[in-house]
Design an enzyme around this catalytic site. Structure first.
Site, mmCIF file in Angstrom:
data_model
loop_
_atom_site.group_PDB
_atom_site.id
_atom_site.type_symbol
_atom_site.label_atom_id
_atom_site.label_comp_id
_atom_site.label_asym_id
_atom_site.label_seq_id
_atom_site.Cartn_x
_atom_site.Cartn_y
_atom_site.Cartn_z
ATOM 1 N N HIS A 445 70.335 12.977 78.500
ATOM 2 C CA HIS A 445 71.443 13.709 79.118
ATOM 3 C C HIS A 445 70.947 14.825 80.046
ATOM 4 C CE1 HIS A 445 75.494 14.419 79.835
ATOM 5 N NE2 HIS A 445 75.947 14.805 78.641
ATOM 6 N N ASP A 449 74.079 11.965 83.742
ATOM 7 C CA ASP A 449 75.379 12.465 83.314
ATOM 8 C C ASP A 449 76.193 11.353 82.658
ATOM 9 O OD1 ASP A 449 74.806 14.992 84.294
ATOM 10 O OD2 ASP A 449 75.576 14.505 86.296
#
Length: 474
Positions: A445, A449
């Protein structure tokens, strides 16, 4: 001849060649020559043909010294350079050239040592040249130690479980069976001598029982009541006995896998997103063309090739998933190398399909079958597992319904496949059974995204449910 020699020595000739030539003239073909006189002295000459003993000289001539009377034993060693060259050329031989050493081979650029896992042959077994005799376990692969020549294994120098480095000696191999055969009689004789009991030991053994009986008679006393065992409290846990536990050391491959997985958890900000795929159309395509596919390409049409093609298409649409963080930079890879996780009896390995974006279904299936066979046989090389920009893990072959895979560093994402289960689905307003599969994408992450991750997984779902999209690139 002895008189002539004494005259030359007495005349003051200090050259060692006079003595050597005289000795060779006495017995030119012998490897050990002896000449007797009254003084009781000895001189030893080392020659290329052997060792010449000269005894009982009253005068000895030593190179660089004057002739004179010698009262002590003198030894003169003349070592020929030719003999030295012959011995130095035998890198792995014994003095007679019959023995050779089996050593640890080159294990890889990043591998310095390994663990001697098992011996494939026993001492006394006959082996051929390049035949494996032992296996070494490294962090990544298992490597064979082979016999350098035909012969018989004389002995193993190392033991199972030892840590060995490149070039370390593992075994001694005799090119003929003479060394093994000659050692056998001496071993049998020593066993016979050791097994023969000595008479004093028998008398001692006969006397011992009597002493024990007398001592036991004197010690015997009436026994009182034994104290009751202590009662356990309600909070004290009852642990299983240690005899029912086994402690086994981890293999190097298992330790390496454990280290990499833990490093992955400590490094990445991992997040997993899920979706489900209706496998009806892909399974129908496979059923319709499986016979023609095997007839033309010589390999079965599986589901993995379809998923690899779908992942390639998704990576081309979302190139950030194929990238990786390196310090403060992002490295975008303009190639697609797909790693496929394969479970083996020794641990998890991840071979790589190189340039998967340029392969068709048949080439992908052949490559996967070849790599999987090598992984299960333990013959896969380090080069075949190095690199990779994205990983596919198929836990469905073991019956897994849902899981969250862990990223394979230094990649940024991994796709998890699962088992196909027939479930009721709503299609066109009707509830019908459909073969469904859950798919999971675990991603870093920090780099990817949620939007890109969901679009990536959605692209795989669309391609798998309608394979015609691959032909039209839509």
């Amino acid at each position: 001849m002895l008189g002539a020699l004494r005259k030359k020595v007495a005349s003051g000739s200090s050259s060692a060649s006079v003595l050597g030539k005289s000795l060779q003239a006495i017995r030119p073909g012998a490897s050990a020559s002896r000449v007797s006189s009254d003084a009781g002295k000895e001189m030893l000459l080392l020659q290329p043909r052997g060792i010449a003993h000269v005894r009982n000289f009253s005068h000895l001539v030593v190179p660089g010294c004057s002739a004179g009377l010698t009262k002590t034993r003198a030894v003169v060693s003349i070592i020929q350079s030719e003999a030295i060259m012959q011995k130095s050329c035998r890198a792995f031989s014994s003095g007679d050239g019959d023995l050779v050493d089996a050593v640890v081979p080159f294990m890889g650029e990043s591998i310095t040592d390994g663990t001697l896992a098992t011996f494939l042959k026993k001492p006394g077994d006959r082996v051929a040249a390049d035949e494996p005799i032992a296996q070494i376990e490294t962090d990544k692969v298992t490597i064979d130690v082979v016999s350098p020549q035909d012969g018989v294994i004389l002995e193993y120098v190392a033991k199972e479980g030892d840590t060995v480095e490149r070039g370390a000696k593992i075994a001694v191999i005799s090119k003929s069976a003479d060394g093994v055969a000659s050692a056998a009689p001496s071993e049998k004789k020593s066993e016979k001598v050791a097994s023969k009991p000595s008479p004093p030991a028998e008398t001692v053994k006969e006397d011992k029982p009597k002493v024990k009986v007398e001592a036991s008679a004197a010690v015997e006393k009436p026994k009182g009541p034994s104290p009751p065992p202590p009662k356990r409290t309600a909070t004290e846990p009852v642990l299983p006995p240690k005899e029912r536990e086994r402690r086994v050391p981890m293999t190097r491959l298992r330790k390496r896998v454990a280290t990499r997985l833990k490093d992955s958890q400590n490094t990445f900000a991992m997040l997993t997103t899920f979706n489900e795929v209706d496998m009806t159309n892909l399974m129908k395509l496979r059923s319709d063309y499986k016979d023609a596919f095997v007839e033309k390409h010589g390999v079965k049409l599986g589901l993995m090739s379809g998923f690899v093609k779908a992942v390639v298409s998704a990576l081309q649409h979302q190139p950030i998933v194929n990238a990786v963080i390196d310090g403060d930079d992002i490295i975008y890879r303009d190639y697609i190398d797909i790693s496929v996780a394969v479970g083996t009896p020794k641990g998890l390995v991840v071979p790589v399909i190189r340039d998967a974006d340029g392969m068709n279904f048949a080439e992908i299936e052949k490559t996967i079958n070849s790599l999987a066979k090598k992984a299960n046989d333990g013959t896969i090389s380090i080069d075949e597992m190095a690199g990779g920009s994205f990983t596919i893990s198929n836990g469905g072959v073991y019956g897994s319904l849902l899981s969250t895979p862990i990223i394979n560093p230094p990649q940024s994402a991994i796709l998890g496949m699962h088992s196909i289960v027939s479930r009721p689905m709503v299609v066109g307003g009707n509830v019908v059974p459909r073969p469904m599969m859950y798919i999971a994408l675990t991603y870093d992450h920090r780099l990817i995204d949620g939007r890109e991750a969901v679009f990536f997984l959605r692209r795989i779902k669309d391609v798998m449910e309608d394979p015609r999209r691959l032909l039209l690139d839509i």
